[in-house]
Motif scaffolding. Structure first.
Motif, PDB file in Angstrom:
ATOM      1  N   ASP A  43       0.842  -1.185   0.000  1.00 14.51           N
ATOM      2  CA  ASP A  43       0.000   0.000   0.000  1.00 14.51           C
ATOM      3  C   ASP A  43       0.878   1.235   0.000  1.00 14.51           C
ATOM      4  O   ASP A  43       1.933   1.247   0.627  1.00 14.51           O
ATOM      5  CB  ASP A  43      -0.899  -0.005   1.239  1.00 14.51           C
ATOM      6  CG  ASP A  43      -1.877   1.151   1.251  1.00 14.51           C
ATOM      7  OD1 ASP A  43      -2.987   0.974   0.730  1.00 14.51           O
ATOM      8  OD2 ASP A  43      -1.516   2.217   1.768  1.00 14.51           O
ATOM      9  N   GLN A  44       0.410   2.270  -0.711  1.00 13.60           N
ATOM     10  CA  GLN A  44       1.226   3.480  -0.814  1.00 13.60           C
ATOM     11  C   GLN A  44       1.560   4.044   0.562  1.00 13.60           C
ATOM     12  O   GLN A  44       2.660   4.514   0.800  1.00 13.60           O
ATOM     13  CB  GLN A  44       0.482   4.533  -1.634  1.00 13.60           C
ATOM     14  CG  GLN A  44       1.333   5.754  -1.892  1.00 13.60           C
ATOM     15  CD  GLN A  44       0.513   6.897  -2.425  1.00 13.60           C
ATOM     16  OE1 GLN A  44      -0.696   6.872  -2.430  1.00 13.60           O
ATOM     17  NE2 GLN A  44       1.199   7.928  -2.897  1.00 13.60           N
ATOM     18  N   ILE A  45       0.592   4.020   1.453  1.00 12.25           N
ATOM     19  CA  ILE A  45       0.810   4.653   2.743  1.00 12.25           C
ATOM     20  C   ILE A  45       1.255   3.653   3.812  1.00 12.25           C
ATOM     21  O   ILE A  45       2.175   3.917   4.566  1.00 12.25           O
ATOM     22  CB  ILE A  45      -0.462   5.399   3.198  1.00 12.25           C
ATOM     23  CG1 ILE A  45      -0.685   6.588   2.253  1.00 12.25           C
ATOM     24  CG2 ILE A  45      -0.347   5.867   4.625  1.00 12.25           C
ATOM     25  CD1 ILE A  45      -1.856   7.441   2.583  1.00 12.25           C
ATOM     26  N   MET A  46       0.632   2.484   3.840  1.00 11.04           N
ATOM     27  CA  MET A  46       0.977   1.532   4.881  1.00 11.04           C
ATOM     28  C   MET A  46       2.240   0.742   4.559  1.00 11.04           C
ATOM     29  O   MET A  46       2.791   0.056   5.396  1.00 11.04           O
ATOM     30  CB  MET A  46      -0.184   0.563   5.144  1.00 11.04           C
ATOM     31  CG  MET A  46      -1.446   1.252   5.612  1.00 11.04           C
ATOM     32  SD  MET A  46      -1.157   2.506   6.866  1.00 11.04           S
ATOM     33  CE  MET A  46      -0.993   1.472   8.325  1.00 11.04           C
ATOM     34  N   ARG A  91      -8.665  -6.086 -17.995  1.00 11.10           N
ATOM     35  CA  ARG A  91      -8.876  -5.436 -19.283  1.00 11.10           C
ATOM     36  C   ARG A  91      -7.975  -4.206 -19.389  1.00 11.10           C
ATOM     37  O   ARG A  91      -7.473  -3.878 -20.460  1.00 11.10           O
ATOM     38  CB  ARG A  91     -10.355  -5.040 -19.380  1.00 11.10           C
ATOM     39  CG  ARG A  91     -10.744  -4.157 -20.546  1.00 11.10           C
ATOM     40  CD  ARG A  91     -12.270  -3.966 -20.534  1.00 11.10           C
ATOM     41  NE  ARG A  91     -12.734  -3.153 -21.640  1.00 11.10           N
ATOM     42  CZ  ARG A  91     -12.961  -1.843 -21.551  1.00 11.10           C
ATOM     43  NH1 ARG A  91     -12.720  -1.205 -20.430  1.00 11.10           N
ATOM     44  NH2 ARG A  91     -13.414  -1.174 -22.594  1.00 11.10           N
ATOM     45  N   ARG A 129      -7.062  10.902 -16.641  1.00 12.21           N
ATOM     46  CA  ARG A 129      -7.050   9.465 -16.404  1.00 12.21           C
ATOM     47  C   ARG A 129      -7.132   8.683 -17.709  1.00 12.21           C
ATOM     48  O   ARG A 129      -7.221   7.475 -17.716  1.00 12.21           O
ATOM     49  CB  ARG A 129      -8.208   9.067 -15.482  1.00 12.21           C
ATOM     50  CG  ARG A 129      -8.040   9.609 -14.076  1.00 12.21           C
ATOM     51  CD  ARG A 129      -9.087   9.096 -13.147  1.00 12.21           C
ATOM     52  NE  ARG A 129     -10.415   9.550 -13.558  1.00 12.21           N
ATOM     53  CZ  ARG A 129     -11.318   8.755 -14.107  1.00 12.21           C
ATOM     54  NH1 ARG A 129     -11.063   7.482 -14.294  1.00 12.21           N
ATOM     55  NH2 ARG A 129     -12.485   9.241 -14.469  1.00 12.21           N
ATOM     56  N   GLY A 170      -9.484   9.194 -20.266  1.00 10.60           N
ATOM     57  CA  GLY A 170     -10.806   9.067 -20.877  1.00 10.60           C
ATOM     58  C   GLY A 170     -11.739   8.146 -20.119  1.00 10.60           C
ATOM     59  O   GLY A 170     -11.303   7.247 -19.410  1.00 10.60           O
ATOM     60  N   ALA A 171     -13.038   8.373 -20.273  1.00 10.26           N
ATOM     61  CA  ALA A 171     -14.035   7.600 -19.531  1.00 10.26           C
ATOM     62  C   ALA A 171     -14.027   6.131 -19.953  1.00 10.26           C
ATOM     63  O   ALA A 171     -14.433   5.268 -19.193  1.00 10.26           O
ATOM     64  CB  ALA A 171     -15.420   8.200 -19.743  1.00 10.26           C
ATOM     65  N   ASP A 172     -13.578   5.856 -21.166  1.00  9.74           N
ATOM     66  CA  ASP A 172     -13.545   4.476 -21.643  1.00  9.74           C
ATOM     67  C   ASP A 172     -12.098   4.080 -21.930  1.00  9.74           C
ATOM     68  O   ASP A 172     -11.837   3.245 -22.784  1.00  9.74           O
ATOM     69  CB  ASP A 172     -14.405   4.337 -22.907  1.00  9.74           C
ATOM     70  CG  ASP A 172     -14.860   2.903 -23.122  1.00  9.74           C
ATOM     71  OD1 ASP A 172     -14.809   2.131 -22.142  1.00  9.74           O
ATOM     72  OD2 ASP A 172     -15.245   2.562 -24.251  1.00  9.74           O
ATOM     73  N   TYR A 177       0.129   5.042 -13.032  1.00  8.00           N
ATOM     74  CA  TYR A 177      -0.108   6.143 -12.090  1.00  8.00           C
ATOM     75  C   TYR A 177      -1.439   5.959 -11.374  1.00  8.00           C
ATOM     76  O   TYR A 177      -1.553   6.159 -10.179  1.00  8.00           O
ATOM     77  CB  TYR A 177      -0.091   7.466 -12.852  1.00  8.00           C
ATOM     78  CG  TYR A 177      -0.193   8.681 -11.971  1.00  8.00           C
ATOM     79  CD1 TYR A 177       0.937   9.206 -11.356  1.00  8.00           C
ATOM     80  CD2 TYR A 177      -1.410   9.306 -11.749  1.00  8.00           C
ATOM     81  CE1 TYR A 177       0.853  10.316 -10.539  1.00  8.00           C
ATOM     82  CE2 TYR A 177      -1.501  10.415 -10.935  1.00  8.00           C
ATOM     83  CZ  TYR A 177      -0.374  10.915 -10.341  1.00  8.00           C
ATOM     84  OH  TYR A 177      -0.468  12.015  -9.529  1.00  8.00           O
ATOM     85  N   TRP A 234      -1.209   5.698  -7.534  1.00  5.82           N
ATOM     86  CA  TRP A 234      -1.492   6.923  -6.795  1.00  5.82           C
ATOM     87  C   TRP A 234      -2.971   7.187  -6.583  1.00  5.82           C
ATOM     88  O   TRP A 234      -3.331   7.981  -5.749  1.00  5.82           O
ATOM     89  CB  TRP A 234      -0.813   8.103  -7.489  1.00  5.82           C
ATOM     90  CG  TRP A 234       0.626   8.155  -7.104  1.00  5.82           C
ATOM     91  CD1 TRP A 234       1.164   8.899  -6.083  1.00  5.82           C
ATOM     92  CD2 TRP A 234       1.714   7.424  -7.682  1.00  5.82           C
ATOM     93  NE1 TRP A 234       2.513   8.655  -6.015  1.00  5.82           N
ATOM     94  CE2 TRP A 234       2.874   7.775  -6.964  1.00  5.82           C
ATOM     95  CE3 TRP A 234       1.803   6.503  -8.719  1.00  5.82           C
ATOM     96  CZ2 TRP A 234       4.125   7.233  -7.275  1.00  5.82           C
ATOM     97  CZ3 TRP A 234       3.050   5.970  -9.019  1.00  5.82           C
ATOM     98  CH2 TRP A 234       4.185   6.340  -8.308  1.00  5.82           C
ATOM     99  N   THR A 235      -3.849   6.554  -7.355  1.00  2.00           N
ATOM    100  CA  THR A 235      -5.268   6.702  -7.075  1.00  2.00           C
ATOM    101  C   THR A 235      -5.748   5.537  -6.228  1.00  2.00           C
ATOM    102  O   THR A 235      -6.433   5.710  -5.242  1.00  2.00           O
ATOM    103  CB  THR A 235      -6.081   6.775  -8.379  1.00  2.00           C
ATOM    104  OG1 THR A 235      -5.494   7.760  -9.210  1.00  2.00           O
ATOM    105  CG2 THR A 235      -7.514   7.156  -8.096  1.00  2.00           C
ATOM    106  N   ARG A 236      -5.325   4.332  -6.619  1.00  2.00           N
ATOM    107  CA  ARG A 236      -5.760   3.166  -5.859  1.00  2.00           C
ATOM    108  C   ARG A 236      -4.776   2.797  -4.759  1.00  2.00           C
ATOM    109  O   ARG A 236      -5.018   1.872  -3.998  1.00  2.00           O
ATOM    110  CB  ARG A 236      -5.905   1.973  -6.800  1.00  2.00           C
ATOM    111  CG  ARG A 236      -7.076   2.111  -7.731  1.00  2.00           C
ATOM    112  CD  ARG A 236      -7.536   0.741  -8.123  1.00  2.00           C
ATOM    113  NE  ARG A 236      -7.895   0.662  -9.512  1.00  2.00           N
ATOM    114  CZ  ARG A 236      -7.897  -0.475 -10.203  1.00  2.00           C
ATOM    115  NH1 ARG A 236      -7.510  -1.595  -9.622  1.00  2.00           N
ATOM    116  NH2 ARG A 236      -8.252  -0.493 -11.448  1.00  2.00           N
ATOM    117  N   ALA A 237      -3.635   3.490  -4.709  1.00  2.00           N
ATOM    118  CA  ALA A 237      -2.639   3.271  -3.663  1.00  2.00           C
ATOM    119  C   ALA A 237      -2.099   1.845  -3.666  1.00  2.00           C
ATOM    120  O   ALA A 237      -1.614   1.359  -2.652  1.00  2.00           O
ATOM    121  CB  ALA A 237      -3.200   3.621  -2.278  1.00  2.00           C
TER     122      ALA A 237
END
Lengths: 435, 316
Positions: free
Chosen positions: B59-62, B80, B256, B258-260, B271, B275-278
């Motif tokens: 985990d990014q933080i832990m 996918r 990010r 694009g939506a698709d 990234y 950095w978003t999902r850590a």
């Protein structure tokens, strides 16, 4: 052994060694500087230097100077990130490395859930002095089960509806803000029904983007994506699917949406055209609209929000546990978020206060906005803030699931690359991939 | 600087010989040692450490979690997201690198002529490189906006269908490749130009006497003589192209892809994971895969370029 070492060999070895030493030297010099500063302040006994990290505009510049004047011996450094995302990334990095965080770190309400997973990284700020200072739902969002208070509330984003009175008039709808508030009614159904009436009589769409509507709708659901035990139920919760179908039917089938992704350059440009007539607008959005729609006349604010109250955005001040001056930092955070100071921040940058007392301040209630036809925005937003009764449950995966759902809506509303069903299928796959 | 005077031999011939040999074998390594020491700390260590992180729940933080073996790789390769990001990356890479190097070659050839105000032109092609990528992205965002963008307004004025620059996958790749080409073509052109200027002019005279026209001279003299430089340019633009990040990141308001995932490249996917999902474990797995991919592309490129330049030039 003989030591007739060649000068080349010496030179080479010397160069290598000195470069390495120089590299190390640079690093330790930097370290020393920081150390000296601290040592000096520690030496004087009461000298404390604090850093406050914020993003966008908190309106704290003058307040921090005032605090320094009130508290001799305290110096405050203000670190401002250019965007909220950069601030979040920087804070995450310093929490992960366990160093580098400011003494006070501002966080957005949207990140609260993810930082709640790491309660040990933040100091507990709960204290009798600040109890009851904020609106209940504002405090509840940062209170852990064991009563730990992770942050002090700064501002909030109570939502009203902004509308184009000129387009309303052309379409034969009332234009006065009180009549409009009544017209838009109580529920999303009412809001969409008026929208159908409007688009039938106008070239413009009813609202800017389905994604923006979604934000308002889903924030009125207690348990949307995760149940009380944080099990992910997003794909099976019938309420989520119903709202999804409802907003897309209104946006695409009834053509109420202008199909503009919020914050895209198309969206910003569209304010200069007659693209849409209404927008859900939290207090901070007023400035955004006024900036994008410069020169356009007719914007106004109605004291109403479909489906009850709504809050979008707002921030907190936290004190990371890694800091050296937690006590002093807590004092400063408490001072900054006191009603008197937050009113000054409101005067400076228009950040809408979250403190109960501040909502009754004459400065706030008396404020009007010239761009929005001199609407009494302070009064309207204060009433909108009181209409917010609950804070939806947001578990650790809320942010990612909501992003996936916003993507699903964008695919249908903005891109037109999917229909609601195929886009939903991709949403389900994305949620499953989150694990 | 005058060369240091040779040290008079003080010992016997044998000692001098041994140290002399030691000097000539060891000192070159010591000269380049600073670079490699720095590389070891800032390059190799993170590289190896990434491989280590990829084998864990991280985990990014832990920080470090359980050892999970290849599970991160399995997750990445069966999802996918990775494959879509991979095909986007390759598509944008091909759309940018190929036209870019061809154009750079052409521009360099033109600049190699006897032009008036030569320095002005040469500096001119470097101008886009000096502009910060963020500024480039801002300008191109206004050009390529779907609804109110300049290009679409022009298309509509000309009575043509507007292009869905963001929602259409291929169109978004073209737009991003354009940004990349805008920035890097001039830079590559200058490198090629420098190499062209080093080609002895008598080779061209000789070729002219033998009756070769300009085209023939270009293919039979210029290109083969540029071989090492071309390999350098192609390899660096391959590495840059596969790691492309700034342009797709700033292509829309969310960054990010694009939506698709229309224009989500591997680095943006990485990234998002990290950095978003850590999830540093999965992000590291993607990083390792990206590294292998770049090595594979680099080797293929190197072999191909060498082969082509050899066939054309014949000698070196």
């Amino acid at each position: 052994m003989r030591r007739s070492t060649s000068p080349y060999l010496l030179l080479a070895a010397g160069t290598a060694a000195s470069l390495v030493l120089a590299a190390c030297g640079g690093a330790s010099d930097a370290g020393d500087d920081g150390g000296d500063g601290n040592a000096a302040s520690a030496g004087d006994g009461e000298q404390v230097s604090l850093t406050v990290a914020t993003f966008n505009e908190f309106g704290y510049e003058e307040l921090l100077e005032e605090y320094e004047d009130l508290n001799p011996g305290v110096t405050v450094e203000h670190v401002k990130a250019d965007t909220a995302d950069n601030a979040r990334a920087a804070l995450r990095n310093s929490l992960g490395a366990n160093s580098g965080a400011a003494d006070i770190e501002a966080i957005e309400v949207d990140w609260v859930t993810e930082f709640k997973q790491y309660p040990d990284k933040f100091a507990d700020l709960s204290s009798a002095d600040v109890e009851g200072r904020w609106l209940d739902w504002k405090t509840e969002a940062v209170t852990l089960e064991d009563g730990t208070l992770m942050g002090y509330g700064t501002d909030i984003g109570p939502e009203a509806v902004c509308y184009r009175a000129d387009l309303f008039e052309e379409a034969g709808l009332p234009t006065d803000r009180e009549e409009v508030a009544e017209l838009l009614g109580e529920s999303w159904e009412d809001y969409f029904a008026v929208g159908k009436e409007f688009v039938a009589a106008s070239d413009a769409a009813w609202y800017d983007s389905a994604g923006a509507l979604w934000q308002g709708m889903i924030n009125q659901v207690d348990y949307a994506y995760e149940d009380a035990d944080d099990n992910v139920v997003a794909t099976t919760n019938p309420q989520v699917r119903e709202l999804y179908d409802q907003v897309l039917a209104a946006s695409v089938d009834d053509e109420l949406s202008a199909g503009l992704g919020q914050w895209s350059s198309d969206w910003s440009s569209s304010f200069q055209e007659d693209e849409f007539a209404t927008m859900l607008c939290p207090g901070w959005m007023l400035g955004v609209i006024a900036g994008n729609a410069e020169g356009v006349e007719g914007w106004d604010v109605a004291n109403v929000f479909p489906g009850g109250g709504g809050n979008w955005g707002g921030s907190y001040l936290t004190v990371p546990a890694q800091g050296e001056n937690i006590e002093e930092a807590t004092k400063l955070a408490a001072w900054l978020t006191a009603p008197e100071q937050q009113i000054k921040a409101f005067e400076a940058k228009g950040t809408f206060p979250s403190q109960v007392e501040a909502l009754e301040s004459d400065v706030l209630l008396g404020s009007t906005n010239a761009f929005f036809n001199d609407a009494p925005t302070g009064q309207i937003l204060a009433e909108r803030a009181e209409a917010v009764t609950m804070m939806p449950h947001k578990g650790p995966k809320y942010f990612e699931i909501n992003t996936a759902l916003q993507d699903a809506i964008t695919r249908v509303d903005v891109d037109g690359s999917d229909d609601p069903d195929s886009s939903w299928a991709k949403f389900v796959a994305a949620v499953e991939a989150l694990g | 600087m005058p060369a240091p005077a040779p040290v008079p031999p003080r010992g016997g011939r044998r000692g001098r010989g041994r140290l002399g040999r030691l000097d000539s074998t060891v000192s070159p390594y010591l000269y380049i040692a600073p670079f490699f020491l720095l590389f070891l700390v800032t390059g190799l260590f993170p590289l190896v450490y990434t491989g280590w992180v990829a084998l864990h729940d991280w985990d990014q933080i832990m920080g470090q979690g359980e050892f999970v073996g290849m599970a991160n790789y399995v997750d990445v390769l069966t999802g996918r997201g990775f494959w879509r990001a991979l095909s986007n990356t390759v598509s944008i890479f091909v759309l940018s690198s190929v036209p870019q190097i061809l154009a750079a070659l052409l521009i360099a050839t033109l600049l190699d002529r006897n032009l008036r105000a030569r320095t002005l032109w040469r500096m001119g092609v470097l101008l886009p490189y000096v502009v910060a990528p963020v500024a480039v992205a801002l300008i191109f965002n206004n050009l390529f906006a779907d609804r109110f963008g300049l290009i679409n307004l022009l298309l509509e004025t000309a009575g043509l269908e507007p292009v869905r620059w963001h929602s259409d996958r291929f169109a978004s790749h073209v737009a991003i490749a354009t940004m990349v080409n805008f920035r890097w073509t001039g830079y590559n052109a200058l490198i090629l130009l420098a190499a062209m200027q080093a080609i002895p002019r008598d080779l061209y005279e000789q070729a002219a006497i033998d009756g070769a026209n300009a085209w023939r001279q270009f293919w039979s003299v210029t290109v083969p003589m540029l071989r090492p430089t071309l390999i350098f340019v192609i390899i660096t633009s391959t590495i840059g192209g596969l790691q492309i990040f700034d342009e797709p990141k700033m292509y829309d308001q969310f960054g990010r892809g694009g939506a698709d995932q229309q224009w989500q490249t591997l680095t943006i996917y990485l990234y998002e994971l990290g950095w978003t999902r850590a999830d540093f474990g999965m992000a590291s797995a993607v990083a390792v895969l990206l590294f292998l991919l770049i090595v594979a592309f680099g080797v293929v490129n190197f072999l191909l370029t060498r082969r082509i330049a050899h066939d054309e030039g014949g000698r070196r």
